[in-house]
Enzyme design. Structure first.
Site, PDB file in Angstrom:
ATOM      1  N   ARG A  13      32.127  41.291  29.387  1.00 24.04           N
ATOM      2  CA  ARG A  13      32.246  41.146  30.844  1.00 24.04           C
ATOM      3  C   ARG A  13      33.201  42.181  31.440  1.00 24.04           C
ATOM      4  O   ARG A  13      33.040  42.587  32.587  1.00 24.04           O
ATOM      5  CB  ARG A  13      32.655  39.722  31.222  1.00 24.04           C
ATOM      6  N   SER A  40      36.424  35.828  36.517  1.00 20.76           N
ATOM      7  CA  SER A  40      35.634  35.640  35.298  1.00 20.76           C
ATOM      8  C   SER A  40      34.636  36.768  35.085  1.00 20.76           C
ATOM      9  O   SER A  40      34.327  37.130  33.957  1.00 20.76           O
ATOM     10  CB  SER A  40      34.891  34.304  35.356  1.00 20.76           C
ATOM     11  N   GLU A  61      24.940  29.686  44.879  1.00 21.13           N
ATOM     12  CA  GLU A  61      24.220  30.734  44.162  1.00 21.13           C
ATOM     13  C   GLU A  61      22.858  31.059  44.779  1.00 21.13           C
ATOM     14  O   GLU A  61      22.449  32.221  44.818  1.00 21.13           O
ATOM     15  CB  GLU A  61      24.050  30.340  42.688  1.00 21.13           C
ATOM     16  N   PHE A  86      24.090  29.770  35.960  1.00 20.95           N
ATOM     17  CA  PHE A  86      23.938  29.687  37.408  1.00 20.95           C
ATOM     18  C   PHE A  86      23.158  30.877  37.964  1.00 20.95           C
ATOM     19  O   PHE A  86      22.622  30.809  39.072  1.00 20.95           O
ATOM     20  CB  PHE A  86      25.310  29.615  38.074  1.00 20.95           C
ATOM     21  N   HIS A 112      28.981  34.994  30.488  1.00 17.06           N
ATOM     22  CA  HIS A 112      29.165  33.714  29.811  1.00 17.06           C
ATOM     23  C   HIS A 112      27.831  33.147  29.309  1.00 17.06           C
ATOM     24  O   HIS A 112      27.540  31.956  29.444  1.00 17.06           O
ATOM     25  CB  HIS A 112      29.853  32.708  30.731  1.00 17.06           C
ATOM     26  N   ASP A 120      33.259  25.311  26.978  1.00 15.65           N
ATOM     27  CA  ASP A 120      32.713  24.760  28.221  1.00 15.65           C
ATOM     28  C   ASP A 120      31.505  23.851  27.978  1.00 15.65           C
ATOM     29  O   ASP A 120      31.144  23.056  28.846  1.00 15.65           O
ATOM     30  CB  ASP A 120      32.318  25.883  29.186  1.00 15.65           C
ATOM     31  N   ARG A 170      31.271  36.101  27.227  1.00 12.38           N
ATOM     32  CA  ARG A 170      32.657  35.754  27.528  1.00 12.38           C
ATOM     33  C   ARG A 170      33.668  36.266  26.503  1.00 12.38           C
ATOM     34  O   ARG A 170      34.712  36.784  26.893  1.00 12.38           O
ATOM     35  CB  ARG A 170      32.777  34.225  27.626  1.00 12.38           C
TER      36      ARG A 170
END
Length: 316
Positions: A13, A40, A61, A86, A112, A120, A170
Protein backbone atom coordinates in the site's frame (compact mmCIF):
# COMPACT_ATOMS: atom_id res chain seq x y z
CA UNK A 1 18.63 -17.85 -13.57
CA UNK A 2 17.18 -15.85 -10.69
CA UNK A 3 15.80 -12.48 -11.66
CA UNK A 4 15.16 -11.07 -8.21
CA UNK A 5 17.06 -9.72 -5.21
CA UNK A 6 15.56 -9.43 -1.75
CA UNK A 7 16.31 -6.09 -0.11
CA UNK A 8 13.88 -5.16 2.67
CA UNK A 9 10.24 -5.41 3.75
CA UNK A 10 7.69 -2.75 2.85
CA UNK A 11 3.93 -2.77 2.49
CA UNK A 12 2.46 -2.73 -0.99
CA UNK A 13 0.00 0.00 0.00
CA UNK A 14 2.99 2.32 0.48
CA UNK A 15 3.94 1.55 -3.11
CA UNK A 16 0.50 2.76 -4.12
CA UNK A 17 0.81 5.89 -2.01
CA UNK A 18 4.25 6.75 -3.37
CA UNK A 19 3.12 6.10 -6.95
CA UNK A 20 0.11 8.34 -6.45
CA UNK A 21 2.34 11.05 -4.97
CA UNK A 22 4.55 10.92 -8.06
CA UNK A 23 1.53 11.08 -10.35
CA UNK A 24 0.36 14.15 -8.50
CA UNK A 25 3.52 15.93 -9.59
CA UNK A 26 3.58 14.72 -13.19
CA UNK A 27 -0.05 14.38 -14.29
CA UNK A 28 -2.40 17.29 -13.52
CA UNK A 29 -5.44 15.27 -14.58
CA UNK A 30 -4.99 12.73 -11.81
CA UNK A 31 -7.44 13.20 -8.94
CA UNK A 32 -7.84 11.06 -5.82
CA UNK A 33 -10.96 10.06 -3.93
CA UNK A 34 -10.96 8.24 -0.60
CA UNK A 35 -13.68 6.67 1.57
CA UNK A 36 -12.37 7.79 4.98
CA UNK A 37 -9.19 5.66 4.87
CA UNK A 38 -6.55 8.17 3.78
CA UNK A 39 -3.89 6.90 6.17
CA UNK A 40 -4.55 3.24 5.51
CA UNK A 41 -4.28 3.79 1.75
CA UNK A 42 -1.17 6.02 2.17
CA UNK A 43 -2.84 8.86 0.30
CA UNK A 44 -1.71 11.49 2.82
CA UNK A 45 1.02 13.05 0.70
CA UNK A 46 -1.24 13.44 -2.31
CA UNK A 47 -3.83 15.14 -0.10
CA UNK A 48 -1.17 17.39 1.46
CA UNK A 49 0.40 18.45 -1.85
CA UNK A 50 -2.78 18.64 -3.96
CA UNK A 51 -5.74 19.45 -1.69
CA UNK A 52 -7.70 20.81 -4.65
CA UNK A 53 -7.42 17.41 -6.37
CA UNK A 54 -8.19 15.25 -3.32
CA UNK A 55 -11.76 14.43 -2.34
CA UNK A 56 -12.63 12.89 1.01
CA UNK A 57 -15.99 11.22 0.38
CA UNK A 58 -16.40 9.60 3.78
CA UNK A 59 -17.90 6.19 4.42
CA UNK A 60 -19.96 6.35 1.24
CA UNK A 61 -18.23 4.06 -1.21
CA UNK A 62 -21.08 3.87 -3.73
CA UNK A 63 -21.16 7.64 -3.86
CA UNK A 64 -17.39 7.68 -4.39
CA UNK A 65 -17.69 5.41 -7.43
CA UNK A 66 -20.43 7.56 -8.93
CA UNK A 67 -18.44 10.76 -8.41
CA UNK A 68 -15.34 9.18 -9.94
CA UNK A 69 -17.29 8.09 -13.01
CA UNK A 70 -18.62 11.61 -13.45
CA UNK A 71 -15.18 13.17 -13.15
CA UNK A 72 -13.94 11.27 -16.18
CA UNK A 73 -16.38 13.18 -18.39
CA UNK A 74 -14.31 16.31 -17.78
CA UNK A 75 -11.06 14.55 -18.63
CA UNK A 76 -9.95 13.76 -15.10
CA UNK A 77 -8.30 10.45 -14.18
CA UNK A 78 -9.85 9.44 -10.85
CA UNK A 79 -8.08 7.06 -8.45
CA UNK A 80 -10.48 5.72 -5.80
CA UNK A 81 -9.06 4.33 -2.57
CA UNK A 82 -10.53 2.06 0.08
CA UNK A 83 -10.23 -1.55 1.30
CA UNK A 84 -10.69 -4.25 -1.34
CA UNK A 85 -13.87 -5.50 0.29
CA UNK A 86 -15.46 -2.07 0.08
CA UNK A 87 -13.94 -1.36 -3.35
CA UNK A 88 -15.74 -4.27 -4.96
CA UNK A 89 -18.39 -6.25 -3.07
CA UNK A 90 -20.04 -3.23 -1.46
CA UNK A 91 -20.24 -1.23 -4.69
CA UNK A 92 -20.42 -3.84 -7.43
CA UNK A 93 -23.58 -2.48 -8.99
CA UNK A 94 -22.13 1.02 -9.24
CA UNK A 95 -18.91 -0.31 -10.78
CA UNK A 96 -20.82 -2.44 -13.27
CA UNK A 97 -23.22 0.25 -14.42
CA UNK A 98 -21.34 3.53 -14.00
CA UNK A 99 -17.79 2.43 -14.79
CA UNK A 100 -17.58 -0.87 -16.70
CA UNK A 101 -20.74 -0.62 -18.81
CA UNK A 102 -20.05 3.06 -19.45
CA UNK A 103 -16.32 2.39 -20.10
CA UNK A 104 -15.19 5.15 -17.78
CA UNK A 105 -11.48 5.80 -17.17
CA UNK A 106 -11.59 5.13 -13.41
CA UNK A 107 -8.79 3.45 -11.46
CA UNK A 108 -10.25 1.41 -8.59
CA UNK A 109 -7.40 1.00 -6.10
CA UNK A 110 -8.00 -1.60 -3.41
CA UNK A 111 -5.89 -2.19 -0.33
CA UNK A 112 -6.07 -4.77 2.48
CA UNK A 113 -7.01 -7.61 0.10
CA UNK A 114 -7.07 -11.29 0.99
CA UNK A 115 -6.27 -13.21 4.16
CA UNK A 116 -3.15 -11.17 4.93
CA UNK A 117 -5.42 -8.39 6.15
CA UNK A 118 -5.13 -10.56 9.26
CA UNK A 119 -6.80 -9.74 12.53
CA UNK A 120 -9.69 -7.71 11.05
CA UNK A 121 -11.31 -11.03 10.19
CA UNK A 122 -13.58 -12.62 7.62
CA UNK A 123 -15.90 -9.67 7.01
CA UNK A 124 -12.96 -7.62 5.71
CA UNK A 125 -10.88 -10.39 4.08
CA UNK A 126 -12.40 -10.45 0.62
CA UNK A 127 -11.39 -13.52 -1.38
CA UNK A 128 -13.80 -13.10 -4.30
CA UNK A 129 -12.78 -9.71 -5.68
CA UNK A 130 -10.57 -10.87 -8.56
CA UNK A 131 -13.41 -13.01 -9.86
CA UNK A 132 -15.93 -10.20 -9.49
CA UNK A 133 -13.78 -7.72 -11.34
CA UNK A 134 -12.35 -9.90 -14.12
CA UNK A 135 -15.86 -10.86 -15.23
CA UNK A 136 -16.71 -7.23 -16.02
CA UNK A 137 -16.21 -6.54 -19.75
CA UNK A 138 -13.34 -4.17 -20.43
CA UNK A 139 -11.99 -4.21 -16.86
CA UNK A 140 -8.22 -4.60 -16.49
CA UNK A 141 -7.30 -6.51 -13.30
CA UNK A 142 -3.88 -6.12 -11.67
CA UNK A 143 -2.67 -7.82 -8.46
CA UNK A 144 0.81 -6.66 -7.44
CA UNK A 145 3.33 -8.55 -5.33
CA UNK A 146 5.65 -6.02 -3.65
CA UNK A 147 6.35 -2.32 -3.09
CA UNK A 148 8.27 -1.82 -6.35
CA UNK A 149 5.65 -3.43 -8.53
CA UNK A 150 2.77 -1.63 -6.83
CA UNK A 151 4.39 1.77 -7.30
CA UNK A 152 5.12 1.08 -10.96
CA UNK A 153 1.62 -0.29 -11.57
CA UNK A 154 0.05 2.79 -9.99
CA UNK A 155 1.97 5.03 -12.35
CA UNK A 156 1.31 2.80 -15.37
CA UNK A 157 -2.46 2.64 -15.00
CA UNK A 158 -2.71 6.43 -15.22
CA UNK A 159 -1.55 6.14 -18.83
CA UNK A 160 -3.87 3.22 -19.59
CA UNK A 161 -7.19 4.26 -21.09
CA UNK A 162 -10.09 2.40 -19.52
CA UNK A 163 -11.25 1.05 -16.15
CA UNK A 164 -8.67 -0.70 -13.96
CA UNK A 165 -8.88 -2.69 -10.74
CA UNK A 166 -5.57 -2.49 -8.84
CA UNK A 167 -5.34 -4.88 -5.87
CA UNK A 168 -2.68 -4.75 -3.13
CA UNK A 169 -2.27 -5.52 0.56
CA UNK A 170 -1.75 -4.48 4.14
CA UNK A 171 1.35 -6.23 5.60
CA UNK A 172 5.01 -5.53 5.03
CA UNK A 173 6.37 -8.06 2.55
CA UNK A 174 9.80 -8.55 0.94
CA UNK A 175 10.80 -6.10 -1.78
CA UNK A 176 12.46 -8.03 -4.58
CA UNK A 177 11.00 -7.21 -7.99
CA UNK A 178 13.35 -5.58 -10.51
CA UNK A 179 12.27 -2.05 -11.32
CA UNK A 180 11.64 -0.57 -14.74
CA UNK A 181 10.03 -3.69 -16.18
CA UNK A 182 6.35 -3.43 -15.28
CA UNK A 183 4.07 -3.55 -18.28
CA UNK A 184 0.33 -4.13 -18.12
CA UNK A 185 -0.49 -7.59 -19.47
CA UNK A 186 3.10 -8.88 -19.51
CA UNK A 187 4.18 -11.57 -17.06
CA UNK A 188 7.59 -11.54 -15.38
CA UNK A 189 9.63 -14.75 -15.32
CA UNK A 190 11.66 -14.81 -12.10
CA UNK A 191 13.38 -18.20 -12.31
CA UNK A 192 14.07 -20.72 -15.04
CA UNK A 193 13.05 -24.33 -14.58
CA UNK A 194 12.40 -27.54 -16.47
CA UNK A 195 10.19 -29.71 -14.23
CA UNK A 196 7.23 -27.53 -13.26
CA UNK A 197 5.83 -24.06 -13.86
CA UNK A 198 4.66 -22.13 -10.79
CA UNK A 199 2.38 -19.24 -11.75
CA UNK A 200 1.74 -16.89 -8.85
CA UNK A 201 0.19 -13.50 -8.21
CA UNK A 202 0.26 -10.93 -5.40
CA UNK A 203 1.74 -11.98 -2.06
CA UNK A 204 1.98 -15.58 -3.26
CA UNK A 205 4.81 -14.69 -5.67
CA UNK A 206 7.27 -14.51 -2.76
CA UNK A 207 5.91 -17.78 -1.38
CA UNK A 208 6.45 -19.33 -4.82
CA UNK A 209 10.05 -18.16 -4.85
CA UNK A 210 10.63 -19.66 -1.41
CA UNK A 211 9.00 -22.88 -2.58
CA UNK A 212 11.25 -22.99 -5.64
CA UNK A 213 14.32 -22.91 -3.39
CA UNK A 214 12.93 -25.74 -1.26
CA UNK A 215 12.14 -27.71 -4.41
CA UNK A 216 15.65 -27.13 -5.76
CA UNK A 217 17.01 -28.77 -2.63
CA UNK A 218 14.85 -31.78 -3.51
CA UNK A 219 16.21 -31.88 -7.06
CA UNK A 220 13.09 -30.34 -8.64
CA UNK A 221 13.58 -27.49 -11.10
CA UNK A 222 10.76 -24.93 -10.88
CA UNK A 223 10.09 -22.04 -13.23
CA UNK A 224 8.39 -19.17 -11.37
CA UNK A 225 6.26 -16.68 -13.28
CA UNK A 226 4.75 -13.57 -11.73
CA UNK A 227 1.33 -12.90 -13.26
CA UNK A 228 0.60 -9.40 -11.98
CA UNK A 229 -2.03 -8.74 -14.66
CA UNK A 230 -4.79 -11.32 -14.39
CA UNK A 231 -6.80 -9.64 -17.13
CA UNK A 232 -5.63 -9.41 -19.86
CA UNK A 233 -3.73 -12.62 -19.17
CA UNK A 234 -0.30 -13.17 -20.70
CA UNK A 235 -1.21 -16.44 -22.38
CA UNK A 236 1.96 -16.46 -24.49
CA UNK A 237 4.20 -16.57 -21.40
CA UNK A 238 2.10 -19.31 -19.79
CA UNK A 239 1.99 -21.54 -22.87
CA UNK A 240 5.68 -21.09 -23.58
CA UNK A 241 6.59 -22.20 -20.06
CA UNK A 242 4.24 -25.19 -19.78
CA UNK A 243 5.32 -26.44 -23.18
CA UNK A 244 8.74 -26.89 -21.60
CA UNK A 245 7.78 -28.13 -18.12
CA UNK A 246 4.61 -30.13 -18.83
CA UNK A 247 2.74 -29.22 -15.63
CA UNK A 248 1.70 -26.17 -13.65
CA UNK A 249 0.83 -24.99 -10.15
CA UNK A 250 -1.08 -21.73 -9.70
CA UNK A 251 -0.86 -19.82 -6.41
CA UNK A 252 -3.00 -16.93 -5.21
CA UNK A 253 -4.40 -15.25 -2.11
CA UNK A 254 -7.96 -15.67 -3.33
CA UNK A 255 -10.77 -18.20 -3.47
CA UNK A 256 -9.93 -21.01 -5.90
CA UNK A 257 -13.19 -20.22 -7.71
CA UNK A 258 -12.88 -17.27 -10.06
CA UNK A 259 -9.28 -16.29 -9.55
CA UNK A 260 -5.94 -16.63 -11.33
CA UNK A 261 -6.05 -20.43 -11.30
CA UNK A 262 -9.27 -20.56 -13.27
CA UNK A 263 -7.95 -18.05 -15.82
CA UNK A 264 -4.85 -20.19 -16.33
CA UNK A 265 -6.96 -23.36 -16.55
CA UNK A 266 -9.10 -21.79 -19.29
CA UNK A 267 -5.95 -20.80 -21.19
CA UNK A 268 -4.55 -24.33 -20.95
CA UNK A 269 -7.84 -26.08 -21.73
CA UNK A 270 -8.29 -24.11 -24.96
CA UNK A 271 -4.67 -24.27 -26.11
CA UNK A 272 -2.61 -27.02 -24.49
CA UNK A 273 -4.35 -29.18 -21.83
CA UNK A 274 -1.83 -29.59 -19.01
CA UNK A 275 -1.91 -31.09 -15.49
CA UNK A 276 -2.58 -28.28 -13.00
CA UNK A 277 -2.85 -27.96 -9.23
CA UNK A 278 -4.39 -24.99 -7.41
CA UNK A 279 -2.97 -23.28 -4.33
CA UNK A 280 -5.82 -21.04 -3.21
CA UNK A 281 -8.44 -20.75 -0.49
CA UNK A 282 -10.79 -23.72 -0.80
CA UNK A 283 -14.32 -22.26 -0.99
CA UNK A 284 -14.12 -20.63 2.42
CA UNK A 285 -14.27 -17.33 4.23
CA UNK A 286 -11.35 -16.33 6.42
CA UNK A 287 -11.09 -15.61 10.13
CA UNK A 288 -9.15 -13.45 12.58
CA UNK A 289 -5.48 -14.34 13.11
CA UNK A 290 -2.04 -13.21 12.00
CA UNK A 291 -1.29 -13.31 8.26
CA UNK A 292 1.25 -16.10 8.78
CA UNK A 293 -1.21 -18.22 10.78
CA UNK A 294 -3.93 -17.75 8.19
CA UNK A 295 -1.71 -18.56 5.23
CA UNK A 296 -0.63 -21.77 6.93
CA UNK A 297 -4.15 -22.81 7.97
CA UNK A 298 -5.69 -22.09 4.57
CA UNK A 299 -2.79 -23.70 2.68
CA UNK A 300 -1.58 -20.69 0.69
CA UNK A 301 2.08 -20.54 1.73
CA UNK A 302 5.38 -21.90 0.43
CA UNK A 303 4.85 -25.30 2.07
CA UNK A 304 1.48 -25.66 0.33
CA UNK A 305 3.09 -24.82 -3.01
CA UNK A 306 5.77 -27.48 -2.49
CA UNK A 307 3.05 -30.08 -1.79
CA UNK A 308 1.09 -29.03 -4.86
CA UNK A 309 4.20 -29.34 -7.03
CA UNK A 310 4.94 -32.81 -5.72
CA UNK A 311 1.36 -33.81 -6.49
CA UNK A 312 1.23 -32.37 -10.00
CA UNK A 313 4.51 -34.06 -10.92
CA UNK A 314 2.83 -37.44 -10.44
CA UNK A 315 0.30 -36.44 -13.12
CA UNK A 316 2.75 -35.59 -15.92
Amino acid sequence: MKKYTYTEKKDTRSGFGDGLTELGKTNPNVVALCADLTGSLKMNEFEKNHPERFFQIGIAEANMIGIAAGMTIGGKIPFTGTFANFSTGRVYDQIRQSIAYSDKNVKICASHAGLTLGEDGATHQILEDIGLMKMLPGMTVINTCDYNQTKEATIAIAEHEGPVYLRFGRPKVPVYMPTGEFKIGKAVQLTEGTDVTIIATGHLVWEALQASEALEAKGISAEVINIHTIKPLDEEAILKSVAKTGCVVTAEEHNKFGGLGESVARCLATNNPTPQEFVAVNDSFGESATPEELMAKYNINDAAIVKAVEKVLTRK
